[in-house]
Enzyme design. Structure first.
Site: not given
Ligand code: GRF
Length: 212
Positions: A14-16, A95, A109, A111, A152, A181
């Site tokens: 969940g870092s994003n 999805i 999304n 990627h 994707d 990201e």
């Molecule tokens: C990220 O590298 C994103 O690009 C991919 O999955 C990963 C998720 O990482 N779709 P996080 O859970 O957000 O840390």
């Protein structure tokens, strides 16, 4: 300014998700996270959501009597939570096409490569970076795109390159890509919040800031 009413789907650490959340709290992203949805009760993203009092939903197809009930429930919950746009942030499930239909051109999304290279089934997580290194690419990067029915796939909104170093391992490359990201995703979501995403056919483009 109108806030983007966002649902974030995540299956992993969940870092994003955290980066999106941080940008909503520091005011650089005009979005309200209405829901964190996951298929994984162990997801780090779930803990992060709970720590920030973001509503969450763990929803798994296998817990429902049929696929249809699962999909209906997902759509119903998204509506109940007032989700208008969906950001996939490491969501490991496809999805359902019914959800794509309801949220057509409102699902994004991220990627960790430059699509259409190094995407599709099986190319997730470290597999992506391993494939980039195996190929001997000198540049990789990040893609943010709209989601259609294929893995994707869908109109690309933004891409940012990341250099590959000779000494890279999948882990070092993943870390360098992840930093990008964390910056690019909130930027793209802010462009959407500002109403500056234009879609024509299978192409997406970013409109300039309005003069007013
Ligand atoms: C990220 O590298 C994103 O690009 C991919 O999955 C990963 C998720 O990482 N779709 P996080 O859970 O957000 O840390």
């Amino acid at each position: 300014m109108k806030q983007l009413q966002l649902g974030v789907f995540a299956s992993g650490r969940g870092s994003n998700f955290q980066s999106i959340l941080n940008h909503t709290t520091d005011g650089t992203l005009h979005a309200e996270i209405r829901l964190l949805l996951t298929n994984n009760p162990e997801a780090g993203a779930l803990e992060l959501a709970r720590a920030s009092a973001i509503p969450d939903l763990v929803i798994r197809k296998d817990d429902f009597p049929s696929r249809d009930v699962f999909v209906e429930t997902m759509i119903e919950k998204l509506a109940q939570h007032g989700v208008e746009w969906i950001a996939l942030a490491g969501y490991m499930k496809k999805i359902p096409q019914e959800v794509v239909k309801v949220y057509r051109n409102r699902i994004v999304n991220i990627h960790p490569a430059l699509l259409p290279s190094f995407g599709g089934k099986g190319l997730y997580g470290h597999h992506v970076h391993q494939a980039v290194l195996d190929y001997g690419c000198k540049v990789t990067g990040v893609t943010v795109h709209l989601v259609d029915e294929a893995y994707d796939h869908g109109p690309i909104i933004a891409q940012r390159p990341v250099p590959v170093e000779d000494s890279d391992t999948p882990d070092t490359l993943a870390a360098r890509v992840l930093q990008v990201e964390h910056a690019l995703y909130p930027e793209v979501l802010e462009i959407i919040a500002q109403g500056r995403l234009a879609i024509q056919g299978n192409k997406a483009s970013i409109l300039p800031h309005s003069m007013h």
